[in-house]
Design a protein around this motif. Structure first.
Motif, mmCIF file in Angstrom:
data_model
loop_
_atom_site.group_PDB
_atom_site.id
_atom_site.type_symbol
_atom_site.label_atom_id
_atom_site.label_comp_id
_atom_site.label_asym_id
_atom_site.label_seq_id
_atom_site.Cartn_x
_atom_site.Cartn_y
_atom_site.Cartn_z
ATOM 1 N N THR A 155 0.851 -1.182 0.000
ATOM 2 C CA THR A 155 0.000 0.000 0.000
ATOM 3 C C THR A 155 0.893 1.240 0.000
ATOM 4 O O THR A 155 1.957 1.253 0.623
ATOM 5 N N ILE A 156 0.453 2.298 -0.687
ATOM 6 C CA ILE A 156 1.270 3.503 -0.826
ATOM 7 C C ILE A 156 0.496 4.721 -0.337
ATOM 8 O O ILE A 156 -0.670 4.912 -0.688
ATOM 9 N N LEU A 157 1.170 5.544 0.463
ATOM 10 C CA LEU A 157 0.685 6.870 0.844
ATOM 11 C C LEU A 157 1.610 7.880 0.178
ATOM 12 O O LEU A 157 2.815 7.861 0.396
ATOM 13 N N LEU A 158 1.037 8.749 -0.649
ATOM 14 C CA LEU A 158 1.830 9.596 -1.535
ATOM 15 C C LEU A 158 1.532 11.076 -1.308
ATOM 16 O O LEU A 158 0.419 11.533 -1.550
ATOM 17 N N ILE A 159 2.544 11.832 -0.830
ATOM 18 C CA ILE A 159 2.493 13.295 -0.880
ATOM 19 C C ILE A 159 3.132 13.718 -2.194
ATOM 20 O O ILE A 159 4.235 13.287 -2.516
ATOM 21 N N GLU A 160 2.442 14.563 -2.933
ATOM 22 C CA GLU A 160 3.003 14.954 -4.217
ATOM 23 C C GLU A 160 2.390 16.259 -4.705
ATOM 24 O O GLU A 160 1.183 16.473 -4.575
ATOM 25 N N HIS A 161 3.236 17.148 -5.243
ATOM 26 C CA HIS A 161 2.764 18.400 -5.832
ATOM 27 C C HIS A 161 2.411 18.250 -7.305
ATOM 28 O O HIS A 161 1.720 19.105 -7.864
ATOM 29 N N ASP A 162 2.910 17.184 -7.947
ATOM 30 C CA ASP A 162 2.604 16.951 -9.353
ATOM 31 C C ASP A 162 1.177 16.397 -9.438
ATOM 32 O O ASP A 162 0.931 15.211 -9.266
ATOM 33 N N MET A 163 0.224 17.290 -9.708
ATOM 34 C CA MET A 163 -1.178 16.906 -9.674
ATOM 35 C C MET A 163 -1.546 15.896 -10.752
ATOM 36 O O MET A 163 -2.405 15.040 -10.550
ATOM 37 N N LYS A 164 -0.904 15.978 -11.913
ATOM 38 C CA LYS A 164 -1.202 15.004 -12.954
ATOM 39 C C LYS A 164 -0.807 13.604 -12.508
ATOM 40 O O LYS A 164 -1.518 12.629 -12.769
ATOM 41 N N LEU A 165 0.324 13.501 -11.830
ATOM 42 C CA LEU A 165 0.744 12.199 -11.307
ATOM 43 C C LEU A 165 -0.245 11.710 -10.260
ATOM 44 O O LEU A 165 -0.696 10.562 -10.302
ATOM 45 N N VAL A 166 -0.603 12.574 -9.324
ATOM 46 C CA VAL A 166 -1.535 12.193 -8.261
ATOM 47 C C VAL A 166 -2.852 11.703 -8.848
ATOM 48 O O VAL A 166 -3.375 10.639 -8.477
ATOM 49 N N MET A 167 -3.404 12.475 -9.758
ATOM 50 C CA MET A 167 -4.723 12.153 -10.276
ATOM 51 C C MET A 167 -4.724 10.947 -11.202
ATOM 52 O O MET A 167 -5.755 10.308 -11.414
ATOM 53 N N SER A 168 -3.566 10.613 -11.756
ATOM 54 C CA SER A 168 -3.505 9.464 -12.663
ATOM 55 C C SER A 168 -3.192 8.160 -11.950
ATOM 56 O O SER A 168 -3.492 7.089 -12.471
#
Length: 263
Positions: free
Chosen positions: A206-219
């Motif tokens: 399982t992954i918990l991801l903080i990220e500013h790259d919104m395209k990566l997050v949403m994809s």
């Protein structure tokens, strides 16, 4: 706790002096999902990571991880319980090789104690060989095996990010918490990272991801939690979150449509 639920956070709070970094934040993470954590700068994302992983003690609230209470646990105990993390700023041992960096992470799961390390008995030597073998396999997994014997400081930036993930994976986590893994990456590196995240999830982590790259997050994320000024303002699927008026307001003042569609 449902057998589908890996982590439950309830009313988690943290204050630093006069700043309320987290205010009664509650959420759940399910087994096998990629769960995104987003928000504007100063929203409390890293503070939440630090409380979850034992760097800070919460002022209030609880964590339940894999059926057991987690709050007020030291960082090494958090790792032993099955949560591994990376940091926004790369924290490798720069003057050790890539392979040695991963081996250090692997030692969380070793049995040989201080005496075994000193005496170098047959069992300890066998375990060290197994650690080296597994560490090399993890370097292959993240795509930097060809740099196994190079010092970490000589690796390209994107490879250093991947090395951090390999070191975290060496602890055999149930939950891998990644703080800005795509920071500083170009588009090609980000796409490769996306594939790696999908591989990790496919292999049962399982992954918990903080990220500013919104395209990566949403994809890549199944669900997303949005913080603003330490408070939870939204949680749900990418499609739900990107159309939430409170999220749009937090990022853009509510004046334009938020376009966060995945790449």
């Amino acid at each position: 706790m449902s057998h589908l639920t890996l982590l439950i956070a309830e009313d988690v709070s943290k204050r630093f002096g006069g700043v309320q970094a987290l205010a009664d934040v509650s959420f759940t993470i399910n087994h096998g999902e990629i769960y995104g954590l987003i928000g504007p700068n100063g929203a409390g994302k890293t503070s939440l990571f630090n409380v979850l992983t034992g760097i800070y003690a919460p002022d209030g609230g609880t964590f339940n991880f894999d059926g057991e209470p987690l709050e007020r646990v030291k960082p090494n105990e958090v790792a032993e319980r099955g949560i591994a993390r990376t940091f926004q700023n790369i924290r490798l041992f720069q003057n050790l090789s890539a392979l040695e960096n991963v081996m250090i992470g692997r030692h969380v799961r070793t049995r040989a104690g201080v005496f075994g390390a000193i005496l170098r008995d047959k069992g300890t030597l066998a375990e060290e060989a197994a650690i080296e073998k597994r560490s090399y396999e993890l370097l292959e997994y993240v795509g930097v095996a060809k740099r196994a014997n190079d010092l970490a400081k000589h690796l390209a930036y994107g490879d250093q990010r991947r090395l951090e993930i390999a070191r975290a994976l060496a602890t055999e986590p149930k939950l891998l918490a990644l703080d800005e893994p795509a920071a500083g990456m170009n588009a090609t590196e980000t796409q490769a990272l996306k594939r790696l995240l999908e591989d990790i999830r496919r292999d049962g982590i399982t992954i918990l991801l903080i990220e500013h790259d919104m395209k990566l997050v949403m994809s890549v994320c199944d669900r997303v939690l949005v913080l603003d000024y330490g408070k939870k303002i939204a949680e749900g699927t990418a499609a739900t979150v990107q159309n939430d008026p409170k999220v749009i307001a937090a990022y853009l003042g509510g004046e334009v449509t938020l376009n966060l569609k995945g790449a």
